[in-house]
Write a protein that holds these residues in place. Structure first.
Motif, PDB file in Angstrom:
ATOM      1  N   ARG A 156       0.835  -1.206   0.000  1.00  0.00           N
ATOM      2  CA  ARG A 156       0.000   0.000   0.000  1.00  0.00           C
ATOM      3  C   ARG A 156       0.871   1.259   0.000  1.00  0.00           C
ATOM      4  NH1 ARG A 156      -4.772   1.827  -1.592  1.00  0.00           N
ATOM      5  NH2 ARG A 156      -5.130   3.790  -0.554  1.00  0.00           N
ATOM      6  N   GLU A 157       1.920   1.274   0.834  1.00  0.00           N
ATOM      7  CA  GLU A 157       2.833   2.426   0.871  1.00  0.00           C
ATOM      8  C   GLU A 157       3.506   2.641  -0.483  1.00  0.00           C
ATOM      9  OE1 GLU A 157       5.665   1.799   3.985  1.00  0.00           O
ATOM     10  OE2 GLU A 157       4.332   2.602   5.528  1.00  0.00           O
ATOM     11  N   LYS A 158       3.934   1.569  -1.108  1.00  0.00           N
ATOM     12  CA  LYS A 158       4.577   1.641  -2.412  1.00  0.00           C
ATOM     13  C   LYS A 158       3.618   2.231  -3.456  1.00  0.00           C
ATOM     14  CE  LYS A 158       7.447  -1.570  -5.063  1.00  0.00           C
ATOM     15  NZ  LYS A 158       7.758  -2.984  -5.185  1.00  0.00           N
ATOM     16  N   GLN A 159       2.373   1.758  -3.410  1.00  0.00           N
ATOM     17  CA  GLN A 159       1.354   2.241  -4.348  1.00  0.00           C
ATOM     18  C   GLN A 159       1.045   3.717  -4.112  1.00  0.00           C
ATOM     19  OE1 GLN A 159      -2.197  -0.093  -4.012  1.00  0.00           O
ATOM     20  NE2 GLN A 159      -2.752   0.213  -6.156  1.00  0.00           N
ATOM     21  N   ASP A 160       0.917   4.127  -2.849  1.00  0.00           N
ATOM     22  CA  ASP A 160       0.654   5.528  -2.524  1.00  0.00           C
ATOM     23  C   ASP A 160       1.791   6.423  -2.986  1.00  0.00           C
ATOM     24  OD1 ASP A 160      -1.737   4.791  -1.398  1.00  0.00           O
ATOM     25  OD2 ASP A 160      -1.029   4.896   0.680  1.00  0.00           O
ATOM     26  N   LYS A 161       3.025   5.977  -2.794  1.00  0.00           N
ATOM     27  CA  LYS A 161       4.185   6.766  -3.222  1.00  0.00           C
ATOM     28  C   LYS A 161       4.192   6.921  -4.742  1.00  0.00           C
ATOM     29  CE  LYS A 161       9.237   6.965  -2.841  1.00  0.00           C
ATOM     30  NZ  LYS A 161       9.336   7.778  -4.007  1.00  0.00           N
ATOM     31  N   ARG A 162       3.874   5.842  -5.457  1.00  0.00           N
ATOM     32  CA  ARG A 162       3.836   5.892  -6.920  1.00  0.00           C
ATOM     33  C   ARG A 162       2.772   6.883  -7.398  1.00  0.00           C
ATOM     34  NH1 ARG A 162       2.665   0.549  -8.445  1.00  0.00           N
ATOM     35  NH2 ARG A 162       4.738  -0.030  -7.777  1.00  0.00           N
ATOM     36  N   GLU A 163       1.600   6.848  -6.758  1.00  0.00           N
ATOM     37  CA  GLU A 163       0.522   7.777  -7.129  1.00  0.00           C
ATOM     38  C   GLU A 163       0.906   9.224  -6.833  1.00  0.00           C
ATOM     39  OE1 GLU A 163      -3.053   6.495  -5.234  1.00  0.00           O
ATOM     40  OE2 GLU A 163      -3.127   4.621  -6.379  1.00  0.00           O
ATOM     41  N   ALA A 164       1.561   9.471  -5.698  1.00  0.00           N
ATOM     42  CA  ALA A 164       1.989  10.825  -5.344  1.00  0.00           C
ATOM     43  C   ALA A 164       3.030  11.337  -6.338  1.00  0.00           C
ATOM     44  CB  ALA A 164       2.554  10.840  -3.928  1.00  0.00           C
TER      45      ALA A 164
END
Length: 158
Positions: free
Chosen positions: A138-146
């Motif tokens: 989830r953290e990886k996905q959030d960072k990619r989206e940001a």
């Protein structure tokens, strides 16, 4: 013929970084037969099921798959055999103490050639729980989206 320079990665264990929390990493030499080295030079190896352990003061790597050399004859090696690791005595003692502590294991991260010599990168790691894995994803996905949003915003401003 000139001696090999630099680092040539043969195989990596990407799943290990997902399944384990890495504490320490070590570089160890591998005791290999001739056909194993030739097979590795062709870029053929799999670390998926591999693990390391300490037995009687010696470090071993087990269940790492190095397929038979295609041009080999009866001198070919067994694809999944125990292979001795070359580490300093202090490193072996340190790893042994850590793995006996409980919850820690010895995981191979990559096999590579460093200046012509076969090496393996080992990690003393602790297994992640299922919710830890989901949290990391989830953290990886959030960072990619940001990052994507920032890139779009920067383009709009130009």
């Amino acid at each position: 013929m000139p001696k090999e320079q630099g680092r040539k990665v043969v195989a990596t264990n990407r799943k290990a970084r997902h399944d384990y929390t890495i504490e320490d990493t070590y570089e160890a030499g591998l005791v290999l037969s001739g056909t194993e080295v030739k097979s590795l030079r062709q870029g053929r190896a799999s670390l998926v099921d591999g693990y390391g352990y300490i037995d009687a003061g010696e470090a071993w790597l087990d269940a790492v798959h190095i397929p038979e050399y295609s041009q080999g004859t009866w001198t070919n090696h067994a694809p999944r055999r125990k292979r001795k690791l070359l580490l300093h005595k202090q490193q072996i003692v340190k790893i042994s103490q850590k793995t006996k502590e409980g919850g820690y294991t010895l995981v191979p991260l990559s096999i590579y050639f460093s200046d012509g010599r076969a090496k393996v990168e080992l990690a003393v790691a602790k297994g992640k729980r299922e919710y830890d894995k989901r949290h990391a994803l989830r953290e990886k996905q959030d960072k990619r989206e940001a990052d994507r949003a920032m890139r779009l915003r920067n383009r709009m401003g130009e």
